[in-house]
Scaffold this motif. Structure first.
Motif, mmCIF file in Angstrom:
data_model
loop_
_atom_site.group_PDB
_atom_site.id
_atom_site.type_symbol
_atom_site.label_atom_id
_atom_site.label_comp_id
_atom_site.label_asym_id
_atom_site.label_seq_id
_atom_site.Cartn_x
_atom_site.Cartn_y
_atom_site.Cartn_z
ATOM 1 N N GLY A 192 -29.739 -7.445 47.128
ATOM 2 C CA GLY A 192 -30.524 -8.687 47.180
ATOM 3 C C GLY A 192 -29.242 -10.138 47.075
ATOM 4 O O GLY A 192 -29.409 -11.366 46.752
ATOM 5 N N VAL A 193 -28.061 -9.454 47.010
ATOM 6 C CA VAL A 193 -27.024 -10.312 46.656
ATOM 7 C C VAL A 193 -25.937 -10.053 48.001
ATOM 8 O O VAL A 193 -25.481 -9.054 48.078
ATOM 9 C CB VAL A 193 -26.082 -9.923 45.540
ATOM 10 C CG1 VAL A 193 -24.705 -11.222 45.598
ATOM 11 C CG2 VAL A 193 -26.733 -10.299 44.349
ATOM 12 N N GLU A 194 -25.934 -11.017 48.885
ATOM 13 C CA GLU A 194 -25.265 -10.819 50.260
ATOM 14 C C GLU A 194 -23.912 -11.505 50.187
ATOM 15 O O GLU A 194 -23.673 -12.761 49.672
ATOM 16 C CB GLU A 194 -25.962 -11.697 51.257
ATOM 17 C CG GLU A 194 -25.143 -11.582 52.731
ATOM 18 C CD GLU A 194 -25.985 -12.541 53.561
ATOM 19 O OE1 GLU A 194 -25.520 -12.344 54.853
ATOM 20 O OE2 GLU A 194 -26.931 -13.233 53.350
ATOM 21 N N VAL A 195 -22.726 -10.723 50.224
ATOM 22 C CA VAL A 195 -21.560 -11.262 50.056
ATOM 23 C C VAL A 195 -21.018 -11.881 51.492
ATOM 24 O O VAL A 195 -21.122 -11.413 52.610
ATOM 25 C CB VAL A 195 -20.599 -10.154 49.977
ATOM 26 C CG1 VAL A 195 -18.979 -10.679 49.838
ATOM 27 C CG2 VAL A 195 -20.880 -9.502 48.451
ATOM 28 N N ILE A 196 -20.554 -12.990 51.523
ATOM 29 C CA ILE A 196 -20.212 -13.881 52.444
ATOM 30 C C ILE A 196 -18.950 -13.730 52.692
ATOM 31 O O ILE A 196 -18.366 -13.658 53.796
ATOM 32 C CB ILE A 196 -20.656 -15.183 52.393
ATOM 33 C CG1 ILE A 196 -22.121 -15.704 51.887
ATOM 34 C CG2 ILE A 196 -20.226 -16.088 53.738
ATOM 35 C CD1 ILE A 196 -23.061 -14.913 52.929
ATOM 36 N N ARG A 197 -17.938 -13.699 51.607
ATOM 37 C CA ARG A 197 -16.478 -13.829 51.807
ATOM 38 C C ARG A 197 -15.890 -13.207 50.565
ATOM 39 O O ARG A 197 -16.445 -13.543 49.505
ATOM 40 C CB ARG A 197 -16.071 -15.181 52.133
ATOM 41 C CG ARG A 197 -14.398 -15.051 52.110
ATOM 42 C CD ARG A 197 -13.871 -16.462 52.511
ATOM 43 N NE ARG A 197 -12.776 -16.473 52.696
ATOM 44 C CZ ARG A 197 -11.921 -17.588 52.666
ATOM 45 N NH1 ARG A 197 -12.465 -18.814 52.184
ATOM 46 N NH2 ARG A 197 -10.562 -17.494 53.418
ATOM 47 N N THR A 198 -14.930 -12.202 50.601
ATOM 48 C CA THR A 198 -14.286 -11.962 49.543
ATOM 49 C C THR A 198 -12.843 -12.017 49.395
ATOM 50 O O THR A 198 -12.093 -12.210 50.560
ATOM 51 C CB THR A 198 -14.443 -10.462 48.930
ATOM 52 O OG1 THR A 198 -14.086 -9.779 49.899
ATOM 53 C CG2 THR A 198 -15.719 -9.904 48.683
ATOM 54 N N GLU A 199 -12.178 -12.397 48.418
ATOM 55 C CA GLU A 199 -10.823 -12.434 47.981
ATOM 56 C C GLU A 199 -10.160 -11.979 47.053
ATOM 57 O O GLU A 199 -10.605 -11.993 46.041
ATOM 58 C CB GLU A 199 -10.636 -13.958 47.976
ATOM 59 C CG GLU A 199 -9.486 -14.507 48.679
ATOM 60 C CD GLU A 199 -9.459 -16.054 48.328
ATOM 61 O OE1 GLU A 199 -9.899 -16.924 49.125
ATOM 62 O OE2 GLU A 199 -8.966 -16.512 47.166
ATOM 63 N N HIS A 200 -9.154 -10.914 47.317
ATOM 64 C CA HIS A 200 -8.724 -10.225 46.338
ATOM 65 C C HIS A 200 -7.497 -10.486 45.670
ATOM 66 O O HIS A 200 -6.540 -10.762 46.463
ATOM 67 C CB HIS A 200 -8.750 -8.557 46.831
ATOM 68 C CG HIS A 200 -10.137 -8.076 47.122
ATOM 69 N ND1 HIS A 200 -10.969 -7.869 46.381
ATOM 70 C CD2 HIS A 200 -10.300 -7.758 48.551
ATOM 71 C CE1 HIS A 200 -12.169 -7.483 47.166
ATOM 72 N NE2 HIS A 200 -11.725 -7.503 48.427
ATOM 73 N N HIS A 201 -7.324 -10.375 44.612
ATOM 74 C CA HIS A 201 -6.008 -10.618 43.808
ATOM 75 C C HIS A 201 -5.638 -9.492 42.936
ATOM 76 O O HIS A 201 -6.442 -8.640 42.733
ATOM 77 C CB HIS A 201 -6.153 -11.716 42.674
ATOM 78 C CG HIS A 201 -6.757 -13.193 43.482
ATOM 79 N ND1 HIS A 201 -6.045 -13.926 44.218
ATOM 80 C CD2 HIS A 201 -7.987 -13.562 43.500
ATOM 81 C CE1 HIS A 201 -6.628 -14.888 45.025
ATOM 82 N NE2 HIS A 201 -8.013 -14.559 44.452
ATOM 83 N N ALA A 202 -4.494 -9.715 42.300
ATOM 84 C CA ALA A 202 -3.837 -8.424 41.513
ATOM 85 C C ALA A 202 -4.992 -7.813 40.900
ATOM 86 O O ALA A 202 -5.167 -6.548 40.524
ATOM 87 C CB ALA A 202 -2.520 -8.785 40.863
ATOM 88 N N GLN A 203 -5.560 -8.546 39.833
ATOM 89 C CA GLN A 203 -6.534 -8.006 38.763
ATOM 90 C C GLN A 203 -7.934 -8.446 39.185
ATOM 91 O O GLN A 203 -8.822 -7.738 38.583
ATOM 92 C CB GLN A 203 -6.216 -8.693 37.445
ATOM 93 C CG GLN A 203 -4.744 -8.726 36.893
ATOM 94 C CD GLN A 203 -4.444 -7.397 36.654
ATOM 95 O OE1 GLN A 203 -5.276 -6.490 35.976
ATOM 96 N NE2 GLN A 203 -3.340 -7.034 36.833
ATOM 97 N N SER A 204 -8.093 -9.179 40.040
ATOM 98 C CA SER A 204 -9.603 -9.799 40.175
ATOM 99 C C SER A 204 -10.122 -9.933 41.655
ATOM 100 O O SER A 204 -9.065 -9.830 42.583
ATOM 101 C CB SER A 204 -9.774 -11.035 39.385
ATOM 102 O OG SER A 204 -8.969 -12.088 40.101
#
Ligand SMILES: Nc1ncnc2c1ncn2[C@@H]1O[C@H](COP(=O)(O)OP(=O)(O)OP(=O)(O)O)[C@@H](O)[C@H]1O
Length: 296
Positions: free
Chosen positions: A234-246
């Motif tokens: 029920g959670v739709e991911v629209i966009r992700t952005e990855h950093h070193a730790q998060s």
């Protein structure tokens, strides 16, 4: 106000709109955003009856666009770059407007021309971009339409002129009790003026709805890197952005933030729009993924 079903427009083999479904209620100020070539002008030109759909249907204020002279009078259109007749004076434009439009409101037109400081004797070709935009807006509004349509009207204006234009636009909408559709690349303008949003990319609607509802349904999540897989159904991911730790994600969900296992913050309109634009540009295999690192 706008009802589209399977609306498709092709120019030769190029599909500028692909099966667009839309339902925008009356009384809204609608922001239409999307990258260059998304199909915004095509949609607005269809709504004004300047283009015919290849297939599907579009109804504007309950009728086919430009169905009759009476229907034309109910819609005011300001085209991209706010075209005017360069050799005609400001007053000539008002006279022409009065001749061509049965519902013309000369006192509204004259009052606005005075308010924005335009000289009635000035040739339109000598007006600045901001003054030209104000003239075009005045002409569209003096028809007293129920719907005002603007195709990137303020794109070329400096911030002060743009602000003046937007204030005038909103004053007209309030005075006329009209609806409005405004295409723009300037998300600040959309945020300031609009209560309904349409994001159009790659010839398709990516998301549409009331700004308030859209902002309430989207969140920015901050998760330890690699843990977005733990998002519940029920959670739709629209966009992700990855950093070193998060990892940061813009998500859409009807779940309360307490049911999301990561910190959920409100999104800005800009984050929401950029999220959908990035998703539309993502490689096909990644679009539609629900969670995890597949979506960027
Ligand atoms: N008259 C035309 N003939 C052929 N192709 C066209 C025509 N008008 C538009 N297109 C194509 O249709 C697509 C959508 O164009 P449209 O002008 O509707 O986009 P837009 O979102 O308004 O872009 P922009 O933000 O740059 O003004 C583009 O690929 C464009 O090249």
């Amino acid at each position: 106000m706008l009802l589209a079903e399977g609306l498709t427009k092709r120019y030769g083999r190029r599909e500028a709109l692909s099966g667009v479904d839309l339902n925008v209620p009356a009384g809204r100020v609608v922001g239409l955003v999307g990258p260059n070539g998304a199909g915004k002008s095509t949609l607005l030109n269809l709504a004004c009856g300047l283009l015919e759909p290849t297939s599907g249907s579009l109804r504007v204020l309950g009728s086919r666009p430009a169905a009759s002279a009476a229907h034309l009078a109910r819609v005011g259109f300001v085209a991209q770059n706010t075209p005017v007749y360069p050799s005609f004076s400001v007053a000539d434009h008002l006279r022409l407007g009065a001749r061509l439009n049965p519902s013309w409101d000369q006192s509204l037109a004259e009052r606005r021309i005075t308010q924005v400081g335009l000289d009635p004797g000035q040739k339109a070709g000598r007006l600045s971009g901001g003054q030209r935009a104000q003239l075009a807006l005045t002409i569209a509004a003096a028809k007293r339409p129920e719907l005002l349509i603007f195709d990137e009207p303020a794109a070329a204006l400096d911030p002060l002129a743009r602000q003046g234009f937007l204030v005038s636009l909103l004053e007209f909408v309030a005075e006329l009790g009209a609806s409005a559709v405004l295409s723009s690349h300037l998300l600040g303008d959309i945020e300031q003026a609009c209560d309904h949003l349409i994001v159009l990319c790659e010839s398709r609607i990516q998301v549409a709805g009331e700004v308030r509802d859209l902002l309430a349904a989207h969140h920015r999540l901050v998760a330890p890197r690699g843990e977005l897989d733990r998002l519940p159904a029920g959670v739709e991911v629209i966009r992700t952005e990855h950093h070193a730790q998060s990892s940061n994600a813009v998500v859409r969900t009807g779940l309360p933030p307490s049911e999301i296992p990561f910190r959920a913050e409100p999104v800005t309109l800009e984050e929401l729009v950029l999220g959908y634009m990035s998703r539309a540009n993502a490689p096909v295999a990644e679009v539609g993924a629900v969670a995890g690192e597949g979506v960027r």
